[in-house]
Design a protein around this motif. Structure first.
Motif, PDB file in Angstrom:
ATOM      1  N   ALA A  82      28.145 -20.572  24.181  1.00  0.00           N
ATOM      2  CA  ALA A  82      29.338 -21.306  23.743  1.00  0.00           C
ATOM      3  C   ALA A  82      29.988 -22.070  24.888  1.00  0.00           C
ATOM      4  CB  ALA A  82      30.339 -20.334  23.121  1.00  0.00           C
ATOM      5  N   ASN A  83      29.559 -21.813  26.128  1.00  0.00           N
ATOM      6  CA  ASN A  83      30.152 -22.475  27.287  1.00  0.00           C
ATOM      7  C   ASN A  83      29.526 -23.865  27.430  1.00  0.00           C
ATOM      8  OD1 ASN A  83      31.448 -23.119  29.625  1.00  0.00           O
ATOM      9  ND2 ASN A  83      30.421 -21.571  30.899  1.00  0.00           N
ATOM     10  N   LEU A  84      30.373 -24.916  27.352  1.00  0.00           N
ATOM     11  CA  LEU A  84      29.883 -26.305  27.426  1.00  0.00           C
ATOM     12  C   LEU A  84      29.751 -26.798  28.865  1.00  0.00           C
ATOM     13  CD1 LEU A  84      31.981 -27.811  24.496  1.00  0.00           C
ATOM     14  CD2 LEU A  84      29.621 -26.960  24.450  1.00  0.00           C
ATOM     15  N   ASP A  85      30.222 -25.964  29.800  1.00  0.00           N
ATOM     16  CA  ASP A  85      30.148 -26.355  31.212  1.00  0.00           C
ATOM     17  C   ASP A  85      28.804 -25.917  31.775  1.00  0.00           C
ATOM     18  OD1 ASP A  85      30.534 -27.090  33.783  1.00  0.00           O
ATOM     19  OD2 ASP A  85      32.030 -25.527  34.250  1.00  0.00           O
ATOM     20  N   TRP A  86      27.842 -26.871  31.890  1.00  0.00           N
ATOM     21  CA  TRP A  86      26.508 -26.518  32.333  1.00  0.00           C
ATOM     22  C   TRP A  86      26.294 -26.827  33.810  1.00  0.00           C
ATOM     23  CZ3 TRP A  86      23.354 -23.620  29.546  1.00  0.00           C
ATOM     24  CH2 TRP A  86      23.593 -23.519  28.169  1.00  0.00           C
ATOM     25  N   GLU A  87      27.401 -26.912  34.575  1.00  0.00           N
ATOM     26  CA  GLU A  87      27.261 -27.151  36.008  1.00  0.00           C
ATOM     27  C   GLU A  87      26.566 -25.977  36.690  1.00  0.00           C
ATOM     28  OE1 GLU A  87      30.975 -28.097  37.697  1.00  0.00           O
ATOM     29  OE2 GLU A  87      31.237 -29.964  36.558  1.00  0.00           O
ATOM     30  N   GLN A  88      26.745 -24.807  36.140  1.00  0.00           N
ATOM     31  CA  GLN A  88      26.066 -23.644  36.700  1.00  0.00           C
ATOM     32  C   GLN A  88      25.206 -23.002  35.609  1.00  0.00           C
ATOM     33  OE1 GLN A  88      28.793 -20.588  37.878  1.00  0.00           O
ATOM     34  NE2 GLN A  88      30.170 -20.890  36.125  1.00  0.00           N
ATOM     35  N   ARG A  89      24.161 -22.342  36.016  1.00  0.00           N
ATOM     36  CA  ARG A  89      23.219 -21.754  35.076  1.00  0.00           C
ATOM     37  C   ARG A  89      23.887 -20.566  34.355  1.00  0.00           C
ATOM     38  NH1 ARG A  89      17.873 -18.194  36.539  1.00  0.00           N
ATOM     39  NH2 ARG A  89      17.067 -17.982  34.406  1.00  0.00           N
ATOM     40  N   PRO A  90      23.716 -20.461  33.026  1.00  0.00           N
ATOM     41  CA  PRO A  90      24.243 -19.275  32.312  1.00  0.00           C
ATOM     42  C   PRO A  90      23.608 -18.004  32.877  1.00  0.00           C
ATOM     43  CG  PRO A  90      23.602 -20.989  30.774  1.00  0.00           C
ATOM     44  CD  PRO A  90      23.091 -21.433  32.109  1.00  0.00           C
ATOM     45  N   MET A  91      24.437 -17.041  33.150  1.00  0.00           N
ATOM     46  CA  MET A  91      23.950 -15.839  33.840  1.00  0.00           C
ATOM     47  C   MET A  91      24.637 -14.595  33.283  1.00  0.00           C
ATOM     48  SD  MET A  91      21.826 -15.049  36.218  1.00  0.00           S
ATOM     49  CE  MET A  91      21.359 -13.544  37.097  1.00  0.00           C
ATOM     50  N   VAL A  92      23.876 -13.510  33.062  1.00  0.00           N
ATOM     51  CA  VAL A  92      24.392 -12.193  32.649  1.00  0.00           C
ATOM     52  C   VAL A  92      23.871 -11.163  33.644  1.00  0.00           C
ATOM     53  CG1 VAL A  92      24.448 -10.410  30.884  1.00  0.00           C
ATOM     54  CG2 VAL A  92      24.486 -12.826  30.208  1.00  0.00           C
ATOM     55  N   SER A  93      24.773 -10.446  34.280  1.00  0.00           N
ATOM     56  CA  SER A  93      24.352  -9.411  35.250  1.00  0.00           C
ATOM     57  C   SER A  93      24.749  -8.034  34.718  1.00  0.00           C
ATOM     58  CB  SER A  93      24.998  -9.665  36.619  1.00  0.00           C
ATOM     59  OG  SER A  93      26.406  -9.576  36.519  1.00  0.00           O
ATOM     60  N   VAL A  94      23.831  -7.102  34.838  1.00  0.00           N
ATOM     61  CA  VAL A  94      24.052  -5.706  34.419  1.00  0.00           C
ATOM     62  C   VAL A  94      23.989  -4.836  35.659  1.00  0.00           C
ATOM     63  CG1 VAL A  94      23.261  -3.804  32.979  1.00  0.00           C
ATOM     64  CG2 VAL A  94      22.987  -6.177  32.188  1.00  0.00           C
ATOM     65  N   GLU A  95      25.017  -4.017  35.865  1.00  0.00           N
ATOM     66  CA  GLU A  95      25.109  -3.174  37.068  1.00  0.00           C
ATOM     67  C   GLU A  95      25.338  -1.725  36.646  1.00  0.00           C
ATOM     68  OE1 GLU A  95      27.576  -3.087  41.316  1.00  0.00           O
ATOM     69  OE2 GLU A  95      28.308  -4.257  39.611  1.00  0.00           O
ATOM     70  N   LEU A  96      24.537  -0.823  37.198  1.00  0.00           N
ATOM     71  CA  LEU A  96      24.680   0.619  36.950  1.00  0.00           C
ATOM     72  C   LEU A  96      25.106   1.290  38.238  1.00  0.00           C
ATOM     73  CD1 LEU A  96      24.324   3.254  35.348  1.00  0.00           C
ATOM     74  CD2 LEU A  96      21.878   3.182  35.920  1.00  0.00           C
ATOM     75  N   LEU A  97      26.279   1.948  38.215  1.00  0.00           N
ATOM     76  CA  LEU A  97      26.807   2.638  39.396  1.00  0.00           C
ATOM     77  C   LEU A  97      26.834   4.145  39.122  1.00  0.00           C
ATOM     78  CD1 LEU A  97      29.873   0.306  40.108  1.00  0.00           C
ATOM     79  CD2 LEU A  97      27.604   0.189  41.135  1.00  0.00           C
ATOM     80  N   TYR A  98      26.196   4.930  40.014  1.00  0.00           N
ATOM     81  CA  TYR A  98      26.236   6.384  39.904  1.00  0.00           C
ATOM     82  C   TYR A  98      27.385   6.908  40.759  1.00  0.00           C
ATOM     83  CZ  TYR A  98      21.478   6.110  37.993  1.00  0.00           C
ATOM     84  OH  TYR A  98      20.374   5.837  37.220  1.00  0.00           O
ATOM     85  N   GLY A  99      28.353   7.585  40.141  1.00  0.00           N
ATOM     86  CA  GLY A  99      29.440   8.195  40.887  1.00  0.00           C
ATOM     87  C   GLY A  99      29.184   9.679  41.094  1.00  0.00           C
ATOM     88  N   GLU A 100      30.233  10.393  41.563  1.00  0.00           N
ATOM     89  CA  GLU A 100      30.094  11.836  41.787  1.00  0.00           C
ATOM     90  C   GLU A 100      29.942  12.584  40.463  1.00  0.00           C
ATOM     91  OE1 GLU A 100      29.848  13.801  44.467  1.00  0.00           O
ATOM     92  OE2 GLU A 100      29.643  12.001  45.669  1.00  0.00           O
ATOM     93  N   ASN A 101      30.816  12.258  39.494  1.00  0.00           N
ATOM     94  CA  ASN A 101      30.809  12.991  38.222  1.00  0.00           C
ATOM     95  C   ASN A 101      30.844  12.046  37.025  1.00  0.00           C
ATOM     96  OD1 ASN A 101      31.032  15.831  39.232  1.00  0.00           O
ATOM     97  ND2 ASN A 101      32.938  15.031  40.095  1.00  0.00           N
TER      98      ASN A 101
END
Length: 598
Positions: A506-525
């Motif tokens: 839906a983003n009409l601004d194509w100056e930058q490539r569409p990007m989706v980042s997934v991050e998994l962080l392991y904490g103490e608990n």
């Protein structure tokens, strides 16, 4: 001469009558009157008889034609003798005399005097005795000691001490429940303390000094706690002094004999054998029992005190109209209670039925939403299945050509193994799709969260590539395994990734490539899953976005994030949605873990 016989007969009759009257008078005058005297035997029957028989003999010597029979009792036996009207006189402690006088008609005749203190009519008190080498120094120390007394009805042997402890605010009711009441004689209590069979003995005043004088023990072997000498008392005591023993008359004896007994007692010489045997210095007018009454009232033991139940019954009897109103109110209250309980149970069943229906409908909506996801992922699913099918086709054609060339079965075996492997890959893809559509909410497995994230990315990866949307997956921290609803978490990831894809499109601004980042962080608990895109961003606030049936799509159900939230909350986690910088949206999932095995 004729009158002589008649005169002789009259004379004889007159002589007989006169003689009879003369003889009868002395007989009536010599009739012996017997009186029963009840005596409280604190130190045993023999000691009581030795102490009081001389006094009764003195009464017999002062009142002609009377005998006084002594009867020794303990507290309960003396009460029983009164109930059965067996006594003419009573000689007892002030406590019991006061209680009986408030329950039965008694006339107080005289109170004995003693030389133990400057107040001749007061020598009754409680004495708390321990062994000389005992660790107990004051009354405060005896809370957990083994304590004994003659009777819980003994005024000088127990009640006076209880009154003293209560005034000082010492000990709870549990202390009194642990006291042992041995019954007479009191001598045994002190001997048990002497032999260290008992920690603490509660005895009447002067018992210790009397036993020492009689050679039954040595005075220095025992010690009195909180020792004092009120009114210059020669005997050490623990409590205040109360009136001495009193002689009283019951209704069974006449007032005339009561008057004679009182006169005889008041005339008893101070240094007579009777006074010495009883340990007194004669008798005086009855002492006031007011201080004894106060003790009983303070301890809620006074015979004239009404219990709260008796007071309530009397008040209800006196106020019958109010009583009737209270009864009617209680009946109506009970009827109202049963009515409420009936309606509550009926409402409870209705609520349970409604809840069951809601759960069924929720399950159906979840199924519809999962089916829609699978439909939207059709191209990715077709690509996933097409890859193993294409491989199988290529190997099958290759085998056909090699068969035509005359290759043996042994040479073709590796190619058949490859085909079998690709069949397994296709089967796994189909199985994952079936599990996604027909998941069981309660099914939990122990796994690494990276597993269901990776599988979700594989399902959607082809679709992202076709739309030229970048997809990046990073992991930080030491891996933790936890208990997850595996398919439920897959559904969460697919929902979030699908929303990120549509935001990028839906983003009409194509100056930058569409990007989706997934991050998994392991904490103490816990673990943190963060999905960030550079799409159009949020079109409403976080609260509105997470509400059921809110959607910006023309054919959307508005259940995606609501279902995601339910799955995450079932893991005791929480879902956060916030704008990303400079543009886009960031979805964060935090789930606490019982740390299993890395």
């Amino acid at each position: 001469m004729r009158l002589m016989p008649l005169f002789s007969i009259k004379a004889v009759l007159l002589f007989v009558v006169s003689f009879s009257c003369f003889c009868a008078c002395p007989v009536r005058a010599n009739v012996i009157q017997h009186y029963d005297v009840g005596v409280l035997a604190l130190r045993g029957d023999d000691h009581a008889k030795a102490a009081w028989l001389p006094t009764l003999k003195w009464l017999e010597s002062q009142i002609p034609n009377t005998t006084f029979d002594i009867h020794t009792y303990d507290f309960d036996q003396l009460d029983d003798a009164f109930r059965h009207n067996q006594l003419d006189f009573l000689l007892t402690s002030p406590g019991q005399a006061t209680k009986i006088a408030r329950q039965y008609p008694l006339n107080w005749l005289a109170t004995q005097k003693t030389a133990y203190s400057s107040n001749a009519t007061h020598s009754i008190a409680s004495v708390v005795v321990v062994h000389d080498d005992s660790p107990y120094k004051t009354l405060r120390d005896i809370e957990h000691a083994s304590v004994a007394a003659v009777s819980e009805k003994a005024f000088g042997g127990f009640l006076a001490l209880r009154y003293e402890l209560d005034k000082r605010g010492l000990f709870s009711r549990a202390f009194y429940k642990n006291i042992t009441f041995t019954g007479p004689p009191t001598d045994k209590l002190l001997l048990d303390v002497l032999d260290k069979k008992l920690d603490v003995a509660i005895v009447p005043a002067c018992t210790l000094e009397s036993m020492a004088k009689e050679g039954l023990l040595k005075r220095h072997q025992l010690r009195v706690l909180d020792r004092k000498h009120p009114h210059d008392s020669v005997c050490a005591v623990t409590t205040a002094l109360y009136p001495n023993w009193t002689l009283t008359k019951t209704e069974r004896a006449s007032n005339e004999i009561g008057k004679k007994v009182t006169q005889a007692l008041l005339s008893l010489p101070e240094y007579s054998k009777a006074a010495a045997a009883a340990g007194n210095i004669g008798w005086t007018l009855p002492a006031s029992s007011m201080r004894v009454d106060k003790v009983f009232q303070h301890l809620d033991m006074h015979p004239l005190q009404e219990s709260w139940q008796q007071g309530l019954f009397k008040w209800l009897t006196k106020n019958q109209l109010i009583t009737f109103a209270i009864v009617i109110f209680l009946v109506l209250l009970n009827v109202y209670h049963f009515w409420l309980e009936y309606h509550f149970n009926r409402s409870k069943k209705d609520l349970e039925r409604t809840l069951f229906d809601l759960k069924e409908k929720n399950t159906m909506l979840e199924h519809a939403q999962r089916t829609m996801i699978v439909g939207e992922l059709g191209s990715s699913i077709a690509h996933e299945i097409n890859q193993p099918l294409s491989t199988i086709k290529n190997y099958s054609e290759g085998i056909q050509r090699r068969l035509d060339q005359g290759m043996t079965a042994e040479e073709l075996a590796p190619f058949l193994g490859k085909i079998h492997q690709q069949v397994g890959v296709a089967s796994d893809i189909v199985q994952r799709l079936r599990s996604l559509i027909k998941r069981t909410p309660s099914e939990r497995v122990i796994c690494d969260p990276a597993a269901f994230i990776s599988e979700s990315l594989e399902l959607i990866e082809f679709d992202f590539q076709a739309l030229k949307i970048g997809l990046k997956f990073t992991v930080e921290g030491t891996p933790i395994q936890g208990e997850f609803d595996y398919i439920g978490m897959q559904q969460v990831m697919l929902n979030v990734l699908r929303n990120a894809k549509e935001a990028c499109l839906a983003n009409l601004d194509w100056e930058q490539r569409p990007m989706v980042s997934v991050e998994l962080l392991y904490g103490e608990n816990d673990i943190v899953i963060r999905v960030e895109d550079n799409g159009v961003g949020l079109e409403a606030c976080e609260k509105t976005v997470k509400e059921p049936f809110f959607t910006t799509k023309q054919d959307g159900l508005g259940l995606g994030l609501a279902i995601c939230r339910d799955v995450i909350e079932s893991h005791h986690g929480h879902l956060m949605i916030q704008p990303a910088r400079p543009n886009g949206c960031e979805v964060t999932v935090v789930i606490p873990l019982k740390r299993e095995q890395a």
